[in-house]
Design a protein around this motif. Sequence first.
Motif, mmCIF file in Angstrom:
data_model
loop_
_atom_site.group_PDB
_atom_site.id
_atom_site.type_symbol
_atom_site.label_atom_id
_atom_site.label_comp_id
_atom_site.label_asym_id
_atom_site.label_seq_id
_atom_site.Cartn_x
_atom_site.Cartn_y
_atom_site.Cartn_z
ATOM 1 N N MET A 93 0.827 -1.212 0.000
ATOM 2 C CA MET A 93 0.000 0.000 0.000
ATOM 3 C C MET A 93 0.855 1.254 0.000
ATOM 4 O O MET A 93 0.549 2.233 -0.695
ATOM 5 C CB MET A 93 -0.926 -0.008 1.219
ATOM 6 C CG MET A 93 -2.040 -1.023 1.105
ATOM 7 S SD MET A 93 -3.039 -1.108 2.597
ATOM 8 C CE MET A 93 -3.743 0.529 2.611
ATOM 9 N N PHE B 3 -6.387 0.321 -1.260
ATOM 10 C CA PHE B 3 -6.577 -1.009 -0.694
ATOM 11 C C PHE B 3 -6.615 -2.036 -1.815
ATOM 12 O O PHE B 3 -7.313 -1.851 -2.807
ATOM 13 C CB PHE B 3 -7.871 -1.085 0.099
ATOM 14 C CG PHE B 3 -7.822 -0.295 1.354
ATOM 15 C CD1 PHE B 3 -7.230 -0.811 2.487
ATOM 16 C CD2 PHE B 3 -8.346 0.982 1.399
ATOM 17 C CE1 PHE B 3 -7.174 -0.076 3.647
ATOM 18 C CE2 PHE B 3 -8.301 1.723 2.552
ATOM 19 C CZ PHE B 3 -7.712 1.190 3.685
ATOM 20 N N SER B 4 -5.868 -3.125 -1.614
ATOM 21 C CA SER B 4 -5.924 -4.169 -2.643
ATOM 22 C C SER B 4 -7.081 -5.111 -2.346
ATOM 23 O O SER B 4 -7.437 -5.924 -3.185
ATOM 24 C CB SER B 4 -4.597 -4.932 -2.689
ATOM 25 O OG SER B 4 -4.302 -5.473 -1.428
ATOM 26 N N SER B 5 -7.690 -4.986 -1.169
ATOM 27 C CA SER B 5 -8.774 -5.894 -0.803
ATOM 28 C C SER B 5 -9.971 -5.112 -0.286
ATOM 29 O O SER B 5 -9.837 -4.244 0.573
ATOM 30 C CB SER B 5 -8.273 -6.870 0.265
ATOM 31 O OG SER B 5 -9.330 -7.287 1.091
ATOM 32 N N ILE B 8 -10.728 -5.792 3.453
ATOM 33 C CA ILE B 8 -9.886 -5.020 4.368
ATOM 34 C C ILE B 8 -10.327 -3.565 4.402
ATOM 35 O O ILE B 8 -10.412 -2.947 5.457
ATOM 36 C CB ILE B 8 -8.405 -5.168 3.970
ATOM 37 C CG1 ILE B 8 -7.963 -6.601 4.286
ATOM 38 C CG2 ILE B 8 -7.531 -4.149 4.681
ATOM 39 C CD1 ILE B 8 -6.509 -6.862 4.126
ATOM 40 N N GLU B 9 -10.682 -3.030 3.223
ATOM 41 C CA GLU B 9 -11.132 -1.643 3.157
ATOM 42 C C GLU B 9 -12.387 -1.450 4.022
ATOM 43 O O GLU B 9 -12.484 -0.488 4.783
ATOM 44 C CB GLU B 9 -11.418 -1.265 1.702
ATOM 45 C CG GLU B 9 -11.724 0.199 1.534
ATOM 46 C CD GLU B 9 -11.805 0.613 0.069
ATOM 47 O OE1 GLU B 9 -11.571 -0.238 -0.805
ATOM 48 O OE2 GLU B 9 -12.116 1.788 -0.179
ATOM 49 N N ASN B 23 -7.406 6.149 9.953
ATOM 50 C CA ASN B 23 -7.224 5.085 8.968
ATOM 51 C C ASN B 23 -6.018 4.210 9.281
ATOM 52 O O ASN B 23 -6.064 3.002 9.144
ATOM 53 C CB ASN B 23 -7.029 5.692 7.577
ATOM 54 C CG ASN B 23 -8.364 5.900 6.884
ATOM 55 O OD1 ASN B 23 -9.394 5.407 7.356
ATOM 56 N ND2 ASN B 23 -8.341 6.612 5.783
ATOM 57 N N LEU B 27 -6.033 0.298 10.186
ATOM 58 C CA LEU B 27 -5.332 -0.694 9.369
ATOM 59 C C LEU B 27 -4.420 -1.550 10.239
ATOM 60 O O LEU B 27 -4.308 -2.769 10.043
ATOM 61 C CB LEU B 27 -4.517 0.018 8.282
ATOM 62 C CG LEU B 27 -3.801 -0.881 7.286
ATOM 63 C CD1 LEU B 27 -4.782 -1.813 6.588
ATOM 64 C CD2 LEU B 27 -3.061 -0.050 6.247
#
Lengths: 201, 201
Positions: A93, B3-5, B8-9, B23, B27
């Motif tokens: 990220m 976010f890659s997911s 998760i976001e 944030n 995380l």
Amino acid sequence: MNFSSKTIENAVNALSGFPGVGNRSALRMVMYLLKRPVEEADNLSRVILKLKTELMQCTICCNISDTPVCSICNSVNRNRGLICVVEDMMDVMAIENTAQFNGMYHVLGGLISPIDGVSPDELNFEELLNRIQNDTPDEIIIALNANIEGDTTAFYLARKLQPYNIKISTISKGISVGSELEYTDEITLGRSLTARVPYNI
Amino acid sequence: MNFSSKTIENAVNALSGFPGVGNRSALRMVMYLLKRPVEEADNLSRVILKLKTELMQCTICCNISDTPVCSICNSVNRNRGLICVVEDMMDVMAIENTAQFNGMYHVLGGLISPIDGVSPDELNFEELLNRIQNDTPDEIIIALNANIEGDTTAFYLARKLQPYNIKISTISKGISVGSELEYTDEITLGRSLTARVPYNI
């Protein structure tokens, strides 16, 4: 703390397990939730469970992913000849946020650390070597923390990559952009001197 | 953040709703949960839901409670002639932690605040007046914050209590125990002078 309610005590204990969250912050969180609509607690409860049930590891880069192949590995716009090796999803990220990198990633899932009992065979080195054999990328960028664990892991990885006759690079270390020389610690400043680069006009 | 997911976001968004959690902290919490056993996420998810489904208001003191009558109101060891009026459960806990008070509580559920739109009829004054009529306690201690909202609420309450011919007191304000005069703010120091008490040898 003297809790008048067992339900609240349980919630505080569960929330104060988080890093950086003590009893007081946990209690503040609980009081906040009590004032919010039930849907919000419901949603929070659901997303926490989903974290453990719906996430998987990308079969290519080993990053955490919603799908068997993550969105970055699935993208057609990225340079497949460049693989950036990082520790975890947070680092992916961080690099994505720079908007300076258009290659692929490989997530090791940790750093070699004898103190914490993390040995190389717990990390995703095998998956990386398989990728290199199958996809023959042009360059591997090692982007690991600038500390002992990062350096150890980078050295181990570089040794593992030697037989493949592939270009290996690492991110540059030096003084932070915008920072002043006199406030930079001596190790960083010393390293930025020995690793000096040609000045291009 | 990139976010890659999605999973998760969603979790980060839900957790960053908490006061004092941004944030980045959210995380970090998510990454922590990912590393913990599934039972822990399961438990956390359950206790959060219970906060909204299993808690109720004590029918006597209006505090948050697991049962229709809370453990303090249910106790036979407490002095029922003394009622300490506080804002919320946090204040009950703070006073209980001092181990200096053995009376009962009455929780107003907030303070009068025109700015935040909290008017007296949203607070548990009626319940207190009913208690006084039924139980005829000897003394009401007003223990509210030493700020404008607390003072306003205390004044309103004292006026409401006047017809009942009951002893009304309030917690003392002054310099903190262990603190130095020169570092005490002038309002507190001034108040501790005007509210001076006899020195008993």
